[in-house]
Design a protein around this motif. Structure first.
Motif, PDB file in Angstrom:
ATOM      1  N   ALA B  82      -5.050  -5.189  -9.820  1.00  0.00           N
ATOM      2  CA  ALA B  82      -4.338  -3.912  -9.738  1.00  0.00           C
ATOM      3  C   ALA B  82      -5.266  -2.739 -10.044  1.00  0.00           C
ATOM      4  N   LYS B  83      -4.964  -1.610  -9.401  1.00  0.00           N
ATOM      5  CA  LYS B  83      -5.656  -0.356  -9.657  1.00  0.00           C
ATOM      6  C   LYS B  83      -4.661   0.668 -10.182  1.00  0.00           C
ATOM      7  N   LEU B  84      -5.196   1.716 -10.786  1.00  0.00           N
ATOM      8  CA  LEU B  84      -4.313   2.754 -11.343  1.00  0.00           C
ATOM      9  C   LEU B  84      -3.380   3.326 -10.284  1.00  0.00           C
ATOM     10  N   GLU B  85      -3.911   3.493  -9.055  1.00  0.00           N
ATOM     11  CA  GLU B  85      -3.114   4.111  -7.996  1.00  0.00           C
ATOM     12  C   GLU B  85      -1.998   3.207  -7.469  1.00  0.00           C
ATOM     13  N   ASP B  86      -1.941   1.973  -7.957  1.00  0.00           N
ATOM     14  CA  ASP B  86      -0.850   1.079  -7.568  1.00  0.00           C
ATOM     15  C   ASP B  86       0.415   1.346  -8.366  1.00  0.00           C
ATOM     16  N   SER B  87       0.345   2.217  -9.346  1.00  0.00           N
ATOM     17  CA  SER B  87       1.540   2.570 -10.123  1.00  0.00           C
ATOM     18  C   SER B  87       2.575   3.178  -9.186  1.00  0.00           C
ATOM     19  N   ALA B  88       3.738   2.566  -9.119  1.00  0.00           N
ATOM     20  CA  ALA B  88       4.765   2.964  -8.149  1.00  0.00           C
ATOM     21  C   ALA B  88       5.994   2.080  -8.371  1.00  0.00           C
ATOM     22  N   VAL B  89       7.025   2.382  -7.617  1.00  0.00           N
ATOM     23  CA  VAL B  89       8.179   1.482  -7.554  1.00  0.00           C
ATOM     24  C   VAL B  89       8.039   0.657  -6.286  1.00  0.00           C
ATOM     25  N   TYR B  90       8.184  -0.649  -6.421  1.00  0.00           N
ATOM     26  CA  TYR B  90       8.097  -1.549  -5.281  1.00  0.00           C
ATOM     27  C   TYR B  90       9.512  -1.977  -4.920  1.00  0.00           C
ATOM     28  N   LEU B  91       9.906  -1.573  -3.728  1.00  0.00           N
ATOM     29  CA  LEU B  91      11.265  -1.796  -3.253  1.00  0.00           C
ATOM     30  C   LEU B  91      11.271  -2.910  -2.221  1.00  0.00           C
ATOM     31  N   CYS B  92      12.242  -3.775  -2.353  1.00  0.00           N
ATOM     32  CA  CYS B  92      12.487  -4.797  -1.350  1.00  0.00           C
ATOM     33  C   CYS B  92      13.772  -4.418  -0.616  1.00  0.00           C
ATOM     34  N   ALA B  93      13.789  -4.617   0.673  1.00  0.00           N
ATOM     35  CA  ALA B  93      14.977  -4.341   1.467  1.00  0.00           C
ATOM     36  C   ALA B  93      15.180  -5.471   2.462  1.00  0.00           C
ATOM     37  N   SER B  94      16.407  -5.606   2.939  1.00  0.00           N
ATOM     38  CA  SER B  94      16.673  -6.608   3.973  1.00  0.00           C
ATOM     39  C   SER B  94      17.636  -6.045   4.994  1.00  0.00           C
ATOM     40  N   SER B  95      17.600  -6.600   6.176  1.00  0.00           N
ATOM     41  CA  SER B  95      18.529  -6.217   7.229  1.00  0.00           C
ATOM     42  C   SER B  95      18.875  -7.454   8.042  1.00  0.00           C
ATOM     43  N   PRO B  96      20.067  -7.441   8.659  1.00  0.00           N
ATOM     44  CA  PRO B  96      20.515  -8.642   9.357  1.00  0.00           C
ATOM     45  C   PRO B  96      19.696  -8.964  10.595  1.00  0.00           C
ATOM     46  N   GLY B  97      19.321  -7.883  11.332  1.00  0.00           N
ATOM     47  CA  GLY B  97      18.748  -8.105  12.635  1.00  0.00           C
ATOM     48  C   GLY B  97      17.242  -8.056  12.660  1.00  0.00           C
ATOM     49  N   ALA B  98      16.716  -7.939  13.847  1.00  0.00           N
ATOM     50  CA  ALA B  98      15.275  -7.982  14.053  1.00  0.00           C
ATOM     51  C   ALA B  98      14.667  -6.598  13.893  1.00  0.00           C
ATOM     52  N   GLY B  99      14.622  -6.106  12.675  1.00  0.00           N
ATOM     53  CA  GLY B  99      13.981  -4.833  12.389  1.00  0.00           C
ATOM     54  C   GLY B  99      14.766  -3.621  12.866  1.00  0.00           C
ATOM     55  N   GLU B 100      16.083  -3.783  13.030  1.00  0.00           N
ATOM     56  CA  GLU B 100      16.876  -2.640  13.465  1.00  0.00           C
ATOM     57  C   GLU B 100      18.104  -2.492  12.589  1.00  0.00           C
ATOM     58  N   GLY B 101      18.680  -1.284  12.616  1.00  0.00           N
ATOM     59  CA  GLY B 101      19.918  -1.081  11.895  1.00  0.00           C
ATOM     60  C   GLY B 101      19.705  -0.815  10.424  1.00  0.00           C
ATOM     61  N   THR B 102      20.786  -0.923   9.695  1.00  0.00           N
ATOM     62  CA  THR B 102      20.800  -0.576   8.283  1.00  0.00           C
ATOM     63  C   THR B 102      19.899  -1.492   7.477  1.00  0.00           C
ATOM     64  N   GLN B 103      19.144  -0.878   6.565  1.00  0.00           N
ATOM     65  CA  GLN B 103      18.374  -1.644   5.598  1.00  0.00           C
ATOM     66  C   GLN B 103      19.044  -1.499   4.237  1.00  0.00           C
TER      67      GLN B 103
END
Lengths: 112, 114
Positions: B82-103
């Motif tokens: 890890a580096k200092l600039e990696d400080s952040a919030v890491y968000l995971c998301a999912s969606s039903p389809g193939a990269g489209e629609g609501t996440q």
């Protein structure tokens, strides 16, 4: 991926006033999504716009997609303290770019 | 319906250490995303999986970041070192389809690198 500019970066309003945030692109967008992120929270999907000139409403929120599909806006009528948060536009996947690209967001503060 | 689960919620490490984040998407969602959100910015996509295959990892710093979704369900994102600039919030998301629609986003993991 596609790039979007979002303005303003910050907006302070008195409760009851209206609020608008704008999302602009130099290229034609296939679709646009809007998300809300409360302080300390995660983005929550609000709506997706697909058609040119489309207008959608959710209670006090009105979403518009420009005729040229290069810009979009979110308007909140008579803001409430529950509207506080950051509003992001996000460009959805199209045939060439599958990733969702987020704007920088507009942070809304509502003063009681 | 249960939402996207992430753990841990918070992590503090020193630079050059390693860290791993875990995500369990909504049941049945084929597409899983990892985003990095630096304070004051919008989420930036790091990697997108369709089932257990990588769809897009063009913005993943591959010299230090890695991610896997071996069985097409839950996923792990690792940073080493890890580096200092990696400080952040890491968000995971999912969606039903193939990269489209609501996440649908998880609560995120807030990483602080000191």
């Amino acid at each position: 991926g596609q790039q979007v500019m979002q303005i303003p970066q910050y907006q302070h309003v008195q409760e009851g006033e209206d609020f608008t945030t704008y999302c602009n692109s130099s290229t034609t967008l296939s679709n646009i999504q809007w998300y809300k992120q409360r302080p300390g929270g995660h983005p929550v999907f609000l709506i997706q716009l697909v058609k040119s000139g489309e207008v959608k409403k959710q209670k006090r929120l009105t979403f518009q997609f420009g005729e040229a599909k290069k810009n979009s806006s979110l308007h909140i009528t008579a803001t409430q303290t529950t509207d506080v948060g950051t509003y992001f536009c996000a460009v959805g996947p199209d045939g060439s770019a599958r990733q969702l690209t987020f704007g920088s967001g507009t942070q809304l503060t509502v003063l009681p | 319906e249960a939402g996207v689960a992430q753990s841990p919620r918070y992590k503090i490490i020193e630079k050059r250490q390693s860290v791993a984040f875990w995500c369990n998407p909504i049941s049945g969602h084929a597409t899983l995303y990892w985003y990095q959100q630096i304070l004051g910015q919008g989420p930036k996509l790091l990697i997108q999986f369709q089932n257990n295959g990588v769809v897009d990892d063009s913005q993943l710093p591959k010299d230090r970041f890695s991610a896997e979704r071996l069985k097409g369900v839950d996923s792990t994102l690792k940073i080493q070192p890890a580096k200092l600039e990696d400080s952040a919030v890491y968000l995971c998301a999912s969606s039903p389809g193939a990269g489209e629609g609501t996440q649908y986003f998880g609560p995120g993991t807030r990483l602080t690198v000191t």
